[in-house]
Design a protein around this motif. Sequence first.
Motif, short mmCIF file in Angstrom:
data_model
loop_
_atom_site.label_atom_id
_atom_site.label_comp_id
_atom_site.label_asym_id
_atom_site.label_seq_id
_atom_site.Cartn_x
_atom_site.Cartn_y
_atom_site.Cartn_z
N THR A 41 0.80 -1.22 0.00
CA THR A 41 0.00 0.00 0.00
C THR A 41 0.84 1.28 0.00
OG1 THR A 41 -0.18 -0.06 2.41
CG2 THR A 41 -1.95 -1.13 1.13
N SER A 42 2.17 1.13 0.01
CA SER A 42 3.01 2.32 -0.01
C SER A 42 4.33 2.03 -0.73
CB SER A 42 3.31 2.79 1.41
OG SER A 42 4.20 1.89 2.05
N SER A 43 4.97 3.08 -1.17
CA SER A 43 6.28 2.94 -1.80
C SER A 43 7.31 2.39 -0.82
CB SER A 43 6.75 4.29 -2.35
OG SER A 43 5.92 4.70 -3.41
N ASP A 44 7.15 2.73 0.45
CA ASP A 44 8.06 2.20 1.48
C ASP A 44 7.95 0.68 1.57
OD1 ASP A 44 9.05 4.71 2.12
OD2 ASP A 44 7.64 5.00 3.78
N GLU A 45 6.72 0.16 1.53
CA GLU A 45 6.54 -1.30 1.54
C GLU A 45 7.15 -1.92 0.29
OE1 GLU A 45 2.48 -2.23 4.01
OE2 GLU A 45 2.27 -1.64 1.92
N ALA A 46 6.94 -1.30 -0.86
CA ALA A 46 7.47 -1.82 -2.11
C ALA A 46 8.98 -1.86 -2.10
CB ALA A 46 6.95 -1.00 -3.29
N ALA A 47 9.61 -0.92 -1.41
CA ALA A 47 11.07 -0.86 -1.35
C ALA A 47 11.66 -2.00 -0.50
CB ALA A 47 11.51 0.48 -0.80
N GLN A 48 10.84 -2.61 0.34
CA GLN A 48 11.31 -3.65 1.25
C GLN A 48 11.27 -5.06 0.65
OE1 GLN A 48 12.70 -2.74 4.21
NE2 GLN A 48 12.32 -0.70 3.38
N PRO A 66 12.72 -12.07 -13.51
CA PRO A 66 13.51 -10.95 -12.99
C PRO A 66 13.54 -9.75 -13.94
CG PRO A 66 14.68 -13.01 -12.68
CD PRO A 66 13.49 -13.31 -13.54
N PRO A 67 13.18 -8.59 -13.40
CA PRO A 67 13.18 -7.37 -14.21
C PRO A 67 14.58 -6.78 -14.26
CG PRO A 67 12.48 -6.86 -12.01
CD PRO A 67 12.70 -8.36 -12.05
N ARG A 68 14.72 -5.75 -15.05
CA ARG A 68 16.00 -5.04 -15.10
C ARG A 68 16.24 -4.28 -13.81
NH1 ARG A 68 14.61 -3.46 -20.94
NH2 ARG A 68 15.61 -5.17 -22.07
N ALA A 69 15.16 -3.83 -13.16
CA ALA A 69 15.30 -3.04 -11.93
C ALA A 69 14.07 -3.21 -11.06
CB ALA A 69 15.48 -1.57 -12.28
N GLN A 70 14.31 -3.12 -9.77
CA GLN A 70 13.21 -3.12 -8.81
C GLN A 70 12.57 -1.74 -8.85
OE1 GLN A 70 14.34 -4.39 -4.88
NE2 GLN A 70 12.59 -3.37 -3.93
N VAL A 71 11.28 -1.67 -8.57
CA VAL A 71 10.59 -0.39 -8.52
C VAL A 71 9.92 -0.21 -7.17
CG1 VAL A 71 10.18 -0.35 -11.01
CG2 VAL A 71 8.43 -1.28 -9.50
N THR A 72 9.67 1.02 -6.83
CA THR A 72 8.92 1.30 -5.61
C THR A 72 7.61 2.01 -5.93
OG1 THR A 72 10.12 3.37 -5.27
CG2 THR A 72 10.98 1.40 -4.16
N ASP A 73 7.43 2.37 -7.19
CA ASP A 73 6.16 2.98 -7.60
C ASP A 73 5.05 1.94 -7.53
OD1 ASP A 73 7.50 5.34 -8.18
OD2 ASP A 73 7.74 4.83 -10.29
N LEU A 74 3.91 2.33 -7.01
CA LEU A 74 2.76 1.44 -6.95
C LEU A 74 2.07 1.49 -8.30
CD1 LEU A 74 1.37 2.17 -3.39
CD2 LEU A 74 3.06 0.48 -4.11
N ALA A 75 2.56 0.65 -9.21
CA ALA A 75 2.09 0.67 -10.60
C ALA A 75 1.89 -0.76 -11.10
CB ALA A 75 3.11 1.38 -11.48
N CYS A 76 1.20 -0.87 -12.21
CA CYS A 76 0.99 -2.17 -12.84
C CYS A 76 2.27 -2.63 -13.54
CB CYS A 76 -0.15 -2.10 -13.85
SG CYS A 76 -1.75 -1.88 -13.07
N ARG A 77 2.36 -3.91 -13.74
CA ARG A 77 3.51 -4.52 -14.41
C ARG A 77 3.08 -5.05 -15.76
NH1 ARG A 77 7.68 -8.94 -11.82
NH2 ARG A 77 8.96 -9.22 -13.68
N VAL A 78 4.01 -5.02 -16.71
CA VAL A 78 3.79 -5.61 -18.02
C VAL A 78 4.83 -6.70 -18.20
CG1 VAL A 78 3.77 -5.20 -20.49
CG2 VAL A 78 2.87 -3.46 -18.94
N TYR A 79 4.38 -7.89 -18.57
CA TYR A 79 5.26 -9.03 -18.82
C TYR A 79 5.50 -9.18 -20.31
CZ TYR A 79 4.63 -10.52 -13.99
OH TYR A 79 4.63 -10.58 -12.63
N ARG A 80 6.70 -9.58 -20.67
CA ARG A 80 7.00 -9.92 -22.06
C ARG A 80 6.67 -11.39 -22.25
NH1 ARG A 80 12.35 -7.09 -21.09
NH2 ARG A 80 11.86 -4.95 -21.62
N THR A 81 5.83 -11.67 -23.23
CA THR A 81 5.46 -13.05 -23.54
C THR A 81 5.65 -13.31 -25.02
OG1 THR A 81 3.15 -12.65 -24.08
CG2 THR A 81 3.67 -12.90 -21.73
N ASP A 82 5.53 -14.56 -25.42
CA ASP A 82 5.62 -14.91 -26.84
C ASP A 82 4.52 -14.26 -27.65
OD1 ASP A 82 7.84 -16.47 -26.33
OD2 ASP A 82 6.71 -18.34 -26.21
N GLN A 83 3.40 -13.94 -27.00
CA GLN A 83 2.28 -13.31 -27.67
C GLN A 83 2.35 -11.78 -27.61
OE1 GLN A 83 1.73 -15.79 -25.19
NE2 GLN A 83 1.90 -17.28 -26.84
#
Length: 106
Positions: A41-48, A66-83
């Motif tokens: 619920t917070s960027s602080d939690e995401a950083a942990q 594994p992503p290129r970098a960890q994030v602390t922004d509370l945002a959606c993720r996009v995955y790279r898939t074959d499709q």
Amino acid sequence: MKAEILYIPDCPNSAAAGVALRDALNETGHSDVVIDFHLLTSSDEAAQVPFAGSPTILLDGVDAFPPRAQVTDLACRVYRTDQGPAAVPSANDLIDVIRERSGTAR
């Protein structure tokens, strides 16, 4: 094996990630593994934690994709898939990761 999904409030993709992960765990003989959902619920939690956007799927505490970098922004993720870009990885992609990590890759 420990399975966890890190997600943010109102994430429209956390349930679908749970379904794909459950299917993959069942297919790979890990039907006894409980999937823990952890709300951030917070960027602080995401950083942990190893958060890379919502939903982040962890297997034994490590990002399944594994992503290129960890994030602390509370945002959606996009995955790279074959499709192409997707909101969640496919069960087949998760099966491949689980088999690789458990040493049962085909």
